[in-house]
Design an enzyme around this catalytic site. Structure first.
Site, mmCIF file in Angstrom:
data_model
loop_
_atom_site.group_PDB
_atom_site.id
_atom_site.type_symbol
_atom_site.label_atom_id
_atom_site.label_comp_id
_atom_site.label_asym_id
_atom_site.label_seq_id
_atom_site.Cartn_x
_atom_site.Cartn_y
_atom_site.Cartn_z
ATOM 1 N N GLY A 28 0.838 -1.181 0.000
ATOM 2 C CA GLY A 28 0.000 0.000 0.000
ATOM 3 C C GLY A 28 0.877 1.235 0.000
ATOM 4 O O GLY A 28 2.096 1.155 0.150
ATOM 5 N N TYR A 29 0.227 2.383 -0.142
ATOM 6 C CA TYR A 29 0.953 3.642 -0.249
ATOM 7 C C TYR A 29 0.497 4.613 0.826
ATOM 8 O O TYR A 29 -0.691 4.795 1.050
ATOM 9 C CB TYR A 29 0.748 4.242 -1.646
ATOM 10 C CG TYR A 29 1.466 3.429 -2.689
ATOM 11 C CD1 TYR A 29 2.761 3.757 -3.065
ATOM 12 C CD2 TYR A 29 0.882 2.298 -3.243
ATOM 13 C CE1 TYR A 29 3.448 2.977 -3.991
ATOM 14 C CE2 TYR A 29 1.562 1.514 -4.165
ATOM 15 C CZ TYR A 29 2.844 1.865 -4.526
ATOM 16 O OH TYR A 29 3.528 1.098 -5.429
ATOM 17 N N LEU A 30 1.493 5.229 1.473
ATOM 18 C CA LEU A 30 1.247 6.282 2.447
ATOM 19 C C LEU A 30 1.223 7.642 1.761
ATOM 20 O O LEU A 30 0.607 8.574 2.258
ATOM 21 C CB LEU A 30 2.337 6.271 3.527
ATOM 22 C CG LEU A 30 2.424 5.001 4.356
ATOM 23 C CD1 LEU A 30 3.678 5.017 5.220
ATOM 24 C CD2 LEU A 30 1.186 4.842 5.213
#
Length: 158
Positions: A28-30
């Site tokens: 996932g991406y922050l």
């Protein structure tokens, strides 16, 4: 400082499956900022956090660090932008290069791409027979863009 030089291609057949086994990835991406992305990933029992700079042609700055898997799982569950990226990754050694074939799952099911990291820009890549059109410069195929515009939403791949 790390630098990554990588080319990305569509996969035209499943012949690569005979050449290796896969590992399951969840990521996932922050941050999805165009100047930098911050990715969290779990591969097996290992967690990673990766910071990548802007892509210019096939190159970009990259820093990757191992983090406790429990922390990575918490970040994926609680902090990352949804949907998460799930995929099976095959690592295939051909000559002096390692091809990584990603079979996407979830919202991106049906998308299969091959990436190969090379020692320098302009390196001539000899493609295996199961590798098709190059999509290195097509931002639709960036994992970070598959969050906001998953493959399942696309009408066709051109």
């Amino acid at each position: 400082m790390g630098k990554e030089i990588e080319y990305k291609f569509l996969v035209t057949s499943d012949a690569y499956k005979k050449l290796g086994s896969y590992t399951y990835y969840k990521q996932g991406y922050l941050s999805l900022d165009k100047e930098r992305t911050v990715r969290v990933r779990v591969v097996g029992s290992t967690g990673y956090i990766t910071v990548k700079g802007r892509t210019t042609r096939a190159s970009r700055t990259e820093f990757e660090y191992v983090v406790p898997v429990e922390d990575a799982v918490s970040m994926l569950d609680e902090l990352c932008i949804k949907p998460l990226i799930e995929k099976k990754r095959y690592r295939i050694h051909i000559n002096s290069l390692v091809w990584e074939v990603d079979e996407f799952l979830g919202e991106n099911i049906g998308l299969v791409v091959a990436e190969v990291e090379v020692p320098y820009e302009g390196y001539v890549v000899e493609k295996p027979e199961w590798v098709g059109k190059e999509v290195t410069d097509d931002p639709r195929f960036f994992n970070s863009n598959l969050i906001n515009y998953p493959y399942s939403y696309w009408k066709s791949v051109k």
